[in-house]
Design a protein around this motif. Structure first.
Motif, mmCIF file in Angstrom:
data_model
loop_
_atom_site.group_PDB
_atom_site.id
_atom_site.type_symbol
_atom_site.label_atom_id
_atom_site.label_comp_id
_atom_site.label_asym_id
_atom_site.label_seq_id
_atom_site.Cartn_x
_atom_site.Cartn_y
_atom_site.Cartn_z
ATOM 1 N N SER A 128 0.778 -1.213 0.189
ATOM 2 C CA SER A 128 -0.107 0.014 -0.108
ATOM 3 C C SER A 128 0.923 1.372 -0.104
ATOM 4 C CB SER A 128 -0.876 0.074 1.210
ATOM 5 O OG SER A 128 -0.213 0.152 2.433
ATOM 6 N N ARG A 175 -8.501 11.046 -1.428
ATOM 7 C CA ARG A 175 -7.506 10.791 -0.731
ATOM 8 C C ARG A 175 -7.136 9.210 -0.979
ATOM 9 N NH1 ARG A 175 -5.924 13.809 3.674
ATOM 10 N NH2 ARG A 175 -5.269 11.962 4.975
ATOM 11 N N THR A 176 -8.068 8.312 -1.179
ATOM 12 C CA THR A 176 -8.039 6.959 -1.713
ATOM 13 C C THR A 176 -7.296 6.798 -2.918
ATOM 14 O OG1 THR A 176 -9.905 6.428 -0.324
ATOM 15 C CG2 THR A 176 -9.208 4.769 -1.927
ATOM 16 N N TRP A 204 5.496 5.161 1.887
ATOM 17 C CA TRP A 204 5.946 6.580 1.455
ATOM 18 C C TRP A 204 4.553 7.263 1.357
ATOM 19 C CZ3 TRP A 204 8.861 10.346 2.643
ATOM 20 C CH2 TRP A 204 9.042 11.366 1.880
ATOM 21 N N VAL A 254 0.293 11.418 2.586
ATOM 22 C CA VAL A 254 -1.266 11.748 2.585
ATOM 23 C C VAL A 254 -1.409 12.045 4.141
ATOM 24 C CG1 VAL A 254 -3.616 10.697 2.509
ATOM 25 C CG2 VAL A 254 -1.641 10.321 0.836
ATOM 26 N N LYS A 255 -0.784 11.561 5.010
ATOM 27 C CA LYS A 255 -1.026 11.866 6.538
ATOM 28 C C LYS A 255 -0.477 13.061 6.838
ATOM 29 C CE LYS A 255 -0.347 9.891 11.167
ATOM 30 N NZ LYS A 255 0.208 8.696 11.949
ATOM 31 N N TYR A 256 0.665 13.801 6.470
ATOM 32 C CA TYR A 256 1.259 15.034 6.785
ATOM 33 C C TYR A 256 1.376 15.905 5.179
ATOM 34 C CZ TYR A 256 2.294 12.319 10.908
ATOM 35 O OH TYR A 256 2.597 11.581 12.116
ATOM 36 N N PRO A 257 0.263 16.308 4.539
ATOM 37 C CA PRO A 257 0.532 16.704 3.437
ATOM 38 C C PRO A 257 1.006 18.411 3.398
ATOM 39 C CG PRO A 257 -1.803 16.644 3.902
ATOM 40 C CD PRO A 257 -1.073 16.014 4.908
ATOM 41 N N LEU A 297 -3.649 7.465 -2.537
ATOM 42 C CA LEU A 297 -2.958 6.242 -1.893
ATOM 43 C C LEU A 297 -2.724 4.966 -2.987
ATOM 44 C CD1 LEU A 297 -4.485 6.381 1.446
ATOM 45 C CD2 LEU A 297 -1.993 6.428 1.027
ATOM 46 N N LYS A 304 1.652 6.732 2.487
ATOM 47 C CA LYS A 304 0.794 7.016 3.595
ATOM 48 C C LYS A 304 1.507 8.356 4.393
ATOM 49 C CE LYS A 304 -0.865 2.326 4.549
ATOM 50 N NZ LYS A 304 -1.068 1.184 5.271
ATOM 51 N N VAL A 305 2.705 8.420 4.342
ATOM 52 C CA VAL A 305 3.417 9.279 5.185
ATOM 53 C C VAL A 305 2.935 10.813 4.585
ATOM 54 C CG1 VAL A 305 5.640 10.638 5.718
ATOM 55 C CG2 VAL A 305 5.288 8.101 5.794
ATOM 56 N N ALA A 364 -3.572 15.646 -2.063
ATOM 57 C CA ALA A 364 -4.216 15.225 -0.552
ATOM 58 C C ALA A 364 -4.679 16.377 0.040
ATOM 59 C CB ALA A 364 -3.218 14.383 0.336
#
Length: 728
Positions: free
Chosen positions: A353, A626-627, A356, A361-364, A630, A358-359, A690
């Motif tokens: 998945s 967002r999906t 990188w 998108v989590k802290y855009p 990812l 995920k990181v 994101a």
């Protein structure tokens, strides 16, 4: 487009061996044509219409040369041992004996010693001999050059310093050298890691090399119908090899994904050609448009460079959507990824998945800000950009050409390498003694201009109304004061010409190079504006979005400025120069900014299309921004990373060649792709998307109605496949 490519994929599958044979036949036909027609490169980098070119035209008209300037010549520079001069009896004898050996070469037309051409320096310690050949410069043989080398060694054995430089040697660069081999080997290792298979790693290399050979043969044939500089072939090799591997990689990767989903070989190949092949076709056409767009700056040698590179890119596209499917059909089930146990497969899907992604998108916001600030910081040196063309003064001190350059500068001053030719032409109203007196009066004031080291006596044509004057600056060709001197002379010419009695013009190699740099620098904003507009239109059509094209353009501009900043930092200012084998800091190659702008635009759009098309595919299915980010990072992130690394490696392999122009091009493109692929496309793009998960895909209805639809994600194919499954 997707349906058309799907059909091609199916037909190639059914006629795989015929397709392979046709590809080999195309290569053989191109080779036969090239052998029959030969290749003809020119080394001229000139721009018609500049002030120096206009002056050169007047010079050639009024002072026609009876001999071809294309004849080969070598300048051998001698320096006497310490405590002696070139007029010392033993030194004189050694020099004349050395030159006598050169007269025995049947290719030599004349040898003029330092004592006959009056070239002894003021202190009599340095002078030069001129060796003229009967042949054109490009046809002087290696055997003749070896005799020059042997003569220099003979003089050194007698205690003298002897160095030489000239215009001899073939203008056609070596193809298939160590740099290309290194790039291919490292690319193979990256592919082997990506695919986990040596067989599959070899396929993109094989097809890319076939496409490159065909493309280069076509470029060589093309030199018979258009004037092309020798550097064009190197650029064509760089791009043809890099995009050839990358385009094959994208299609093969999609094929393996399809096989992993359980599709048949035939269906998988057709579907990969429809989806990844559509992206390849669109991205490749974007690269071609950018390269052909170099023509808008109306600089002939730059136009032909773009055409040469566009030819190899076009062949790479054709190979990717025709030959690659044929090879995949021949390989068959061997391309299918190995199945794992259900538990292992499930665990793999979780890991794949993309950590990188995920990181990001989590802290855009922090990721986007950090990427932008980093790129702006790298871009700062670009504010001090100075451009020019390389000469022997920028070569390594280990080269005899550089040592000859330094000896001549020591003997006659740095301005010896920056000679200016002043063409003074009296008006048509003046004649006889009046015209010559008018010209003499005008040129007599030249030595009063700042930074003028010497001015020769005017030499008149037969009519006595036009004269040439050789002027030596007090500074070298890469010194900014030399450029200022050219402008000062032109300012003086403007004031002197107000009376209408005389026209003063400046030309010579130094003035021509200065004018080329100025014209290219002026063309950069114009060209950048053109391709920015092109990017907005093309990406708007493909992704049905207003903000994605704007984001892509801003990312491209940051890539370009960061690349220029890095090149100034290394090439011009000399930081990290030894790491990249740059012997001497100097101006950035004059056509590098414009060339880099065009090439990086095309390649940047490649990665934009490959990455964002998968995001759009997911967004069309789920409606979740967002999906979609990812999913795009998961499905295309690894492939884009591998493709970026391959392209960086291919371009970087050219950094360590001797030619300064090729070295600069390799360094600029390698760094540009590194920045674009890993900072812009893999960090900044997903972070920005994101931040605006729905707004990124905004497209007004009225604009959607008038915008042509281009399917590069293969949506129509997917819908038809789902419909078939439901019917079944």
């Amino acid at each position: 487009m997707a349906k058309w490519l799907y059909s091609i994929g199916e037909r190639v599958y059914l006629h795989k061996f015929k397709t392979l044979i046709a590809s080999v036949m195309a290569l053989l036909v191109a080779a036969a044509l090239m052998l029959g027609l030969g290749a003809s490169f020119t080394g001229e980098l000139s721009i018609p219409g500049t002030k120096s070119e206009q002056a050169m035209k007047v010079l050639n008209e009024q002072f026609p040369s009876p001999e071809s300037s294309a004849k080969g010549s070598i300048q051998m520079v001698f320096k006497a041992p310490e405590g002696k001069t070139l007029e010392s009896e033993t030194v004189r004898s050694a020099i004349l004996e050395t030159l006598e050996t050169l007269t025995q070469d049947v290719a030599v037309d004349s040898v003029v010693s330092p004592y006959d051409n009056y070239s002894l320096s003021e202190n009599k310690e340095i002078g030069y001999a001129t060796i003229g050949y009967k042949l054109e410069a490009s046809k002087v043989t290696e055997a003749s050059l070896e005799k020059v080398k042997a003569a220099a060694e003979q003089a050194r054995a007698a205690g003298l310093q002897a160095e030489y430089s000239g215009n001899t040697g073939s203008p056609i660069p070596e193809i298939g050298g160590v740099s290309e081999v290194v790039g291919i080997v490292v690319a193979f290792l990256i592919l082997a890691y990506t695919f986990g298979s040596f067989l599959m790693a070899g396929l993109p290399i094989l097809t890319a090399v076939v496409g490159l050979v065909i493309g280069i043969l076509l470029v060589l044939i093309g030199t018979n119908v258009m004037e092309m500089t020798s550097i064009s072939i190197t650029l064509a090799v760089m791009l043809g090899l890099a995009v050839g591997i990358d385009y094959a990689l994208f299609i093969i990767s999609r094929h393996r994904q399809n096989l992993a989903d359980g599709k048949s070989i035939r269906q998988s190949i057709a579907l990969a050609n429809a989806t990844a092949g559509s992206s390849v076709l669109f991205a490749g056409l974007t690269v071609i448009i950018a390269l052909l767009g170099l023509a808008v700056v109306r600089i002939p040698f730059l136009t032909t460079m773009g055409i040469a590179a566009a030819i190899t890119v076009a062949v790479a596209i054709a190979v990717a959507v025709v030959l690659v499917p044929a090879v995949l059909a021949i390989v068959g089930e061997k391309a299918r990824p190995k199945l794992q146990s259900n538990g292992a497969e499930k665990k793999k899907r979780v890991r794949s998945s993309n950590a990188w992604g995920k990181v990001v998108v989590k802290y855009p916001l922090p990721m986007a800000v950090a990427a932008i600030l980093l790129l702006l910081f790298i871009s700062l040196p670009a504010l001090k950009l100075e451009t020019g063309l390389p000469d022997n003064g920028l070569k390594s001190e280990q080269k005899t050409e550089r040592r000859a350059y330094d000896l001549l500068a020591e003997a006659y001053g740095p301005g010896y390498h920056a000679p200016l030719v002043i063409v003074a032409r009296a008006s048509e109203d003046a004649n006889g003694s009046d015209s010559s007196a008018t010209v003499r009066n005008a040129v007599s004031e030249l030595d009063k201009i700042e930074n003028v080291a010497s001015v020769s006596e005017p030499v008149f044509n037969e009519a006595g109304n036009t004269a040439i004057v050789n002027l030596l600056p007090g500074t070298g060709p890469h010194d900014s004061r030399t450029k200022e001197l050219v402008q000062d002379i032109r300012d003086y010419a403007t004031s002197a010409g107000k009376s209408g009695a005389v026209e003063l013009m400046v030309t010579g190699t130094t003035a021509v190079n200065i004018d080329i740099s100025d014209k290219l620098n002026a063309a950069l904003p114009q060209f950048a504006l053109l391709i920015v507009g092109l990017a907005i239109v093309l990406l708007g059509i493909v992704f049905r979005s207003v903000w994605i094209p704007i984001k892509a353009v801003l990312g491209y501009l940051l890539t370009l400025t960061a690349t220029l900043g890095f090149i100034v930092f290394v090439v011009q200012e000399g930081h990290l120069a030894s790491l990249f084998g740059i012997p001497e800091p100097g101006p950035v190659l004059s056509f590098l900014p414009v060339l880099t702008a065009g090439i990086l635009f095309g390649l940047a759009m490649d990665y934009e299309v490959f990455l964002v098309s998968r995001m759009r595919e997911e967004y069309s299915r789920t409606g979740d921004g967002r999906t979609a980010v990812l999913a795009g990072m998961k499905n295309s992130g690894g492939v884009v990373t591998a493709a970026g690394l391959i392209m960086v490696v291919v371009f970087a392999s050219f950094i360590f060649v001797e030619d300064t122009m090729i070295k600069s091009m390799g360094l600029a493109l390698a760094f540009g792709i590194l920045v674009n692929a890993f900072i812009v496309r893999m960090t900044l793009v997903p972070a920005v998307m994101a931040l605006m998960p729905r707004l990124a895909w905004y497209f007004p209805r009225w604009l959607d109605r008038i915008t042509p639809k281009v399917d590069v994600e293969g949506e129509t194919i997917h819908h038809e496949a789902h419909d078939d499954e439901r019917v079944a």
